[in-house]
Design an enzyme around this catalytic site. Structure first.
Site, PDB file in Angstrom:
ATOM      1  CB  ILE A   9       5.690  29.226  38.256  1.00 47.94           C
ATOM      2  CG1 ILE A   9       4.830  28.063  38.744  1.00 47.94           C
ATOM      3  CG2 ILE A   9       4.855  30.125  37.344  1.00 47.94           C
ATOM      4  CD1 ILE A   9       5.372  27.343  39.920  1.00 47.94           C
ATOM      5  CB  SER A 127      24.276  28.645  36.334  1.00 46.25           C
ATOM      6  OG  SER A 127      24.763  27.957  35.210  1.00 46.25           O
ATOM      7  CD  GLU A 129      27.350  28.506  30.598  1.00 48.39           C
ATOM      8  OE1 GLU A 129      27.801  29.578  30.205  1.00 48.39           O
ATOM      9  OE2 GLU A 129      27.641  27.429  30.072  1.00 48.39           O
ATOM     10  CE1 TYR A 151      21.321  31.688  32.562  1.00 53.34           C
ATOM     11  CE2 TYR A 151      23.381  30.454  32.657  1.00 53.34           C
ATOM     12  CZ  TYR A 151      22.074  30.624  33.052  1.00 53.34           C
ATOM     13  OH  TYR A 151      21.511  29.738  33.941  1.00 53.34           O
TER      14      TYR A 151
HETATM   15  P1  NAP Z   1      13.619  27.724  31.994  1.00 59.09           P
HETATM   16  O1  NAP Z   1      12.890  26.469  31.709  1.00 59.09           O
HETATM   17  O2  NAP Z   1      14.231  28.485  30.862  1.00 59.09           O
HETATM   18  O3  NAP Z   1      12.610  28.701  32.773  1.00 59.09           O
HETATM   19  C1  NAP Z   1      12.884  30.047  32.965  1.00 59.09           C
HETATM   20  C2  NAP Z   1      11.709  30.684  33.665  1.00 59.09           C
HETATM   21  O4  NAP Z   1      12.014  32.070  33.895  1.00 59.09           O
HETATM   22  C3  NAP Z   1      10.393  30.656  32.880  1.00 59.09           C
HETATM   23  O5  NAP Z   1       9.350  30.329  33.759  1.00 59.09           O
HETATM   24  C4  NAP Z   1      10.245  32.085  32.400  1.00 59.09           C
HETATM   25  O6  NAP Z   1       8.908  32.499  32.254  1.00 59.09           O
HETATM   26  C5  NAP Z   1      10.865  32.829  33.584  1.00 59.09           C
HETATM   27  N1  NAP Z   1      11.207  34.200  33.234  1.00 59.09           N
HETATM   28  C6  NAP Z   1      11.925  34.643  32.169  1.00 59.09           C
HETATM   29  N2  NAP Z   1      11.986  35.991  32.183  1.00 59.09           N
HETATM   30  C7  NAP Z   1      11.288  36.414  33.263  1.00 59.09           C
HETATM   31  C8  NAP Z   1      10.983  37.676  33.803  1.00 59.09           C
HETATM   32  N3  NAP Z   1      11.385  38.810  33.201  1.00 59.09           N
HETATM   33  N4  NAP Z   1      10.260  37.747  34.937  1.00 59.09           N
HETATM   34  C9  NAP Z   1       9.819  36.606  35.538  1.00 59.09           C
HETATM   35  N5  NAP Z   1      10.068  35.366  35.070  1.00 59.09           N
HETATM   36  C10 NAP Z   1      10.799  35.275  33.945  1.00 59.09           C
HETATM   37  O7  NAP Z   1      14.788  27.474  33.056  1.00 59.09           O
HETATM   38  P2  NAP Z   1      15.028  26.214  34.018  1.00 59.09           P
HETATM   39  O8  NAP Z   1      15.810  25.200  33.276  1.00 59.09           O
HETATM   40  O9  NAP Z   1      13.754  25.841  34.681  1.00 59.09           O
HETATM   41  O10 NAP Z   1      16.038  26.843  35.075  1.00 59.09           O
HETATM   42  C11 NAP Z   1      15.569  27.434  36.286  1.00 59.09           C
HETATM   43  C12 NAP Z   1      16.635  28.362  36.822  1.00 59.09           C
HETATM   44  O11 NAP Z   1      17.825  27.627  37.073  1.00 59.09           O
HETATM   45  C13 NAP Z   1      17.060  29.487  35.883  1.00 59.09           C
HETATM   46  O12 NAP Z   1      17.390  30.605  36.659  1.00 59.09           O
HETATM   47  C14 NAP Z   1      18.298  28.950  35.198  1.00 59.09           C
HETATM   48  O13 NAP Z   1      19.110  30.018  34.754  1.00 59.09           O
HETATM   49  C15 NAP Z   1      18.919  28.182  36.342  1.00 59.09           C
HETATM   50  N6  NAP Z   1      19.755  27.044  36.010  1.00 59.09           N
HETATM   51  C16 NAP Z   1      19.267  26.061  35.208  1.00 59.09           C
HETATM   52  C17 NAP Z   1      20.035  24.940  34.950  1.00 59.09           C
HETATM   53  C18 NAP Z   1      19.525  23.829  34.077  1.00 59.09           C
HETATM   54  O14 NAP Z   1      20.347  23.018  33.632  1.00 59.09           O
HETATM   55  N7  NAP Z   1      18.228  23.718  33.850  1.00 59.09           N
HETATM   56  C19 NAP Z   1      21.323  24.840  35.508  1.00 59.09           C
HETATM   57  C20 NAP Z   1      21.775  25.865  36.321  1.00 59.09           C
HETATM   58  C21 NAP Z   1      20.980  26.957  36.591  1.00 59.09           C
HETATM   59  P3  NAP Z   1       8.142  32.668  30.841  1.00 59.09           P
HETATM   60  O15 NAP Z   1       7.373  31.398  30.664  1.00 59.09           O
HETATM   61  O16 NAP Z   1       7.262  33.844  31.070  1.00 59.09           O
HETATM   62  O17 NAP Z   1       9.188  32.889  29.792  1.00 59.09           O
HETATM   63  O1  G4F Z   2      21.923  22.618  26.204  1.00 60.23           O
HETATM   64  P1  G4F Z   2      22.724  23.853  26.171  1.00 60.23           P
HETATM   65  O2  G4F Z   2      22.145  25.013  25.451  1.00 60.23           O
HETATM   66  O3  G4F Z   2      23.043  24.182  27.697  1.00 60.23           O
HETATM   67  P2  G4F Z   2      24.145  25.113  28.392  1.00 60.23           P
HETATM   68  O4  G4F Z   2      24.676  26.131  27.480  1.00 60.23           O
HETATM   69  O5  G4F Z   2      25.131  24.216  29.046  1.00 60.23           O
HETATM   70  O6  G4F Z   2      23.273  25.866  29.501  1.00 60.23           O
HETATM   71  C1  G4F Z   2      22.363  25.165  30.319  1.00 60.23           C
HETATM   72  O7  G4F Z   2      23.038  24.703  31.468  1.00 60.23           O
HETATM   73  C2  G4F Z   2      23.557  25.744  32.326  1.00 60.23           C
HETATM   74  C3  G4F Z   2      24.260  25.050  33.498  1.00 60.23           C
HETATM   75  O8  G4F Z   2      25.578  24.749  33.136  1.00 60.23           O
HETATM   76  C4  G4F Z   2      22.399  26.596  32.799  1.00 60.23           C
HETATM   77  F1  G4F Z   2      22.833  27.542  33.666  1.00 60.23           F
HETATM   78  C5  G4F Z   2      21.724  27.233  31.585  1.00 60.23           C
HETATM   79  O9  G4F Z   2      20.603  28.006  32.022  1.00 60.23           O
HETATM   80  C6  G4F Z   2      21.225  26.124  30.658  1.00 60.23           C
HETATM   81  O10 G4F Z   2      20.198  25.423  31.328  1.00 60.23           O
HETATM   82  O11 G4F Z   2      24.174  23.567  25.515  1.00 60.23           O
HETATM   83  C7  G4F Z   2      25.003  22.547  26.014  1.00 60.23           C
HETATM   84  C8  G4F Z   2      26.194  22.383  25.067  1.00 60.23           C
HETATM   85  C9  G4F Z   2      26.895  23.708  24.715  1.00 60.23           C
HETATM   86  O12 G4F Z   2      28.288  23.537  24.762  1.00 60.23           O
HETATM   87  C10 G4F Z   2      26.488  23.980  23.291  1.00 60.23           C
HETATM   88  O13 G4F Z   2      27.439  24.715  22.529  1.00 60.23           O
HETATM   89  O14 G4F Z   2      25.734  21.851  23.822  1.00 60.23           O
HETATM   90  C11 G4F Z   2      26.357  22.559  22.773  1.00 60.23           C
HETATM   91  N1  G4F Z   2      25.506  22.477  21.568  1.00 60.23           N
HETATM   92  C12 G4F Z   2      25.896  21.930  20.386  1.00 60.23           C
HETATM   93  N2  G4F Z   2      24.929  22.084  19.479  1.00 60.23           N
HETATM   94  C13 G4F Z   2      24.280  22.983  21.418  1.00 60.23           C
HETATM   95  C14 G4F Z   2      23.912  22.730  20.102  1.00 60.23           C
HETATM   96  N3  G4F Z   2      23.454  23.592  22.285  1.00 60.23           N
HETATM   97  C15 G4F Z   2      22.231  23.969  21.840  1.00 60.23           C
HETATM   98  N4  G4F Z   2      21.379  24.565  22.707  1.00 60.23           N
HETATM   99  N5  G4F Z   2      21.834  23.769  20.545  1.00 60.23           N
HETATM  100  C16 G4F Z   2      22.631  23.147  19.630  1.00 60.23           C
HETATM  101  O15 G4F Z   2      22.278  22.988  18.473  1.00 60.23           O
END
Ligand code: NAP
Ligand code: G4F
Length: 330
Positions: A9, A127, A129, A151
């Site tokens: 959340i 994801s 990923e 991950y």
């Molecule tokens: P986020 O901003 O990193 O949020 C992650 C959440 O997980 C936070 O509320 C965190 O709570 C909670 N959490 C971490 N460890 C926990 C634990 N041990 N028990 C309960 N809660 C825990 O991620 P998001 O971008 O909103 O993504 C939501 C979901 O979609 C995740 O599962 C992520 O892997 C997946 N996803 C995201 C993307 C994307 O591009 N955003 C794409 C594909 C999949 P705290 O505040 O306590 O740390």
């Molecule tokens: O923003 P990123 O860290 O996102 P990434 O690795 O794609 O993962 C996010 O998307 C996933 C869905 O495909 C989710 F499942 C996951 O939870 C997360 O939300 O990195 C994006 C790209 C990578 O290739 C990374 O190597 O950006 C490149 N990058 C280059 N410089 C960087 C940086 N990423 C980060 N975080 N920081 C840098 O300085």
């Protein structure tokens, strides 16, 4: 009034989902971990109708207690250790939260159960990923997985567990295979927000450069507010299923830099960007581009916010936030 339990959340998607479901008339409960989670106040301020329950994805008994207390119609499992780079440094913790956490949540639902007439519906945050070293482009629901990070591997485990509980226990369990989605609530550690926040600080004279890793990686970046609508829609279907949620467009980090720096009136991003191997990963995902035609056909879903609008929205929000912070510090 339907009742929804959201894990994660305090994260980006949890905050969007909380507002979205409250707007739909749900009673919304959010799972928070820790004895004094610093983000609890923020999410309650944003949505005063939200109720918080304690629990941790590493602790099955706390999840059982949460499901017993909330008696949800729908569970959105958005909690995870979601930062790919950190998963290389903390692989065991990632497997525990991001992988086993899904199994624990499914077990809590199976053990507590819903009523016969009102079984619990489950959403898993899978994801893109999982596609990792992609076997084909664009990636769709049938594309083979080849995860490239701890991950990604943990997400594949959670994805298959969700399918397994659907097939074994007849649970209404669906996964959204979501491609990257962003917005002003994105964590500062992710590349989009690191860039838009860095540019806002450069514009205000608070820093002079941004240090990044791999600039050639390409991602399918959409807006988080659009994506939570697709997640909800999956749980409204008669049958559970898995759906790719994506925009269908891909952009490199260099293209992102171009667009983002232009928002601030700079044409020459190279002047402000440094590269450091510290921000590179042992293995990276080079190209993601999703085919969301199944979600479009069955859920009627399509993204509303375009890439340029998304980047501009994030930059403008960072500029306002950083200006406020700087004024307070003066
Ligand atoms: P986020 O901003 O990193 O949020 C992650 C959440 O997980 C936070 O509320 C965190 O709570 C909670 N959490 C971490 N460890 C926990 C634990 N041990 N028990 C309960 N809660 C825990 O991620 P998001 O971008 O909103 O993504 C939501 C979901 O979609 C995740 O599962 C992520 O892997 C997946 N996803 C995201 C993307 C994307 O591009 N955003 C794409 C594909 C999949 P705290 O505040 O306590 O740390
Ligand atoms: O923003 P990123 O860290 O996102 P990434 O690795 O794609 O993962 C996010 O998307 C996933 C869905 O495909 C989710 F499942 C996951 O939870 C997360 O939300 O990195 C994006 C790209 C990578 O290739 C990374 O190597 O950006 C490149 N990058 C280059 N410089 C960087 C940086 N990423 C980060 N975080 N920081 C840098 O300085």
């Amino acid at each position: 009034m339907k009742r929804a339990l959201i894990t994660g959340i305090t994260g980006q998607d949890g905050r969007h989902m909380s507002e979205f479901l409250t707007g739909k008339g749900y009673q919304v409960f959010g799972l928070v971990r820790g004895q004094a989670n610093p983000k609890a106040k923020l999410v309650l301020d944003e949505n005063p109708a939200l109720e918080l329950v304690e629990g941790d994805l590493r602790d099955l008994s706390s999840l059982i207690a949460a499901v017993e207390q909330v008696q949800p119609d729908e569970v959105y499992n958005l909690g995870a250790m979601s930062f790919v780079a950190l998963s290389f440094r903390q692989p065991e913790l990632t497997a525990d939260i991001t992988g086993l956490g899904v199994l624990r949540m499914l077990e809590a639902i199976r053990i507590v159960g819903g009523t016969e007439h009102n079984p619990v519906r489950f959403y898993q945050a899978s994801s893109s990923e999982m596609f990792g070293k992609v076997r084909e482009t664009p990636q769709h629901e049938g594309t083979a997985f080849h995860p490239r990070s701890p991950y990604g591997v943990a997400k594949v485990f959670g994805h298959h567990m969700t399918i397994n509980y659907r097939e074994s226990y007849n649970l209404h369990a669906s996964s959204g295979i979501c491609f990257n989605h962003e917005g002003p609530r994105r964590g500062l550690e992710f590349v989009t927000r690191k860039i838009t926040n860095g540019i806002a600080r450069i514009k205000l004279g608070l820093q002079d450069s941004i240090t990044l890793g791999n600039l050639d990686a390409a991602r399918d970046w959409g807006f988080a507010g659009d994506f939570v609508e697709a997640m909800w829609s999956m749980l409204q279907q008669d049958e559970p299923d898995d759906f790719v949620i994506a925009t269908g467009e891909t952009h490199t980090v260099k293209e992102l830099l171009d667009v983002a720096f232009q928002c601030a009136g700079y044409d020459d991003w190279e002047r402000f960007v440094r590269q450091d191997p510290r921000f590179e990963r042992p293995a990276d995902v080079e190209l993601l581009m999703g085919d969301a035609s199944k979600a479009n056909a069955k859920l009627g879903w399509k993204p509303k916010v375009a890439f340029d609008e998304l980047v501009s929205m994030m930059y403008e929000s960072d500029l306002i936030e950083e200006t406020k912070k700087a004024e307070l510090e003066r």
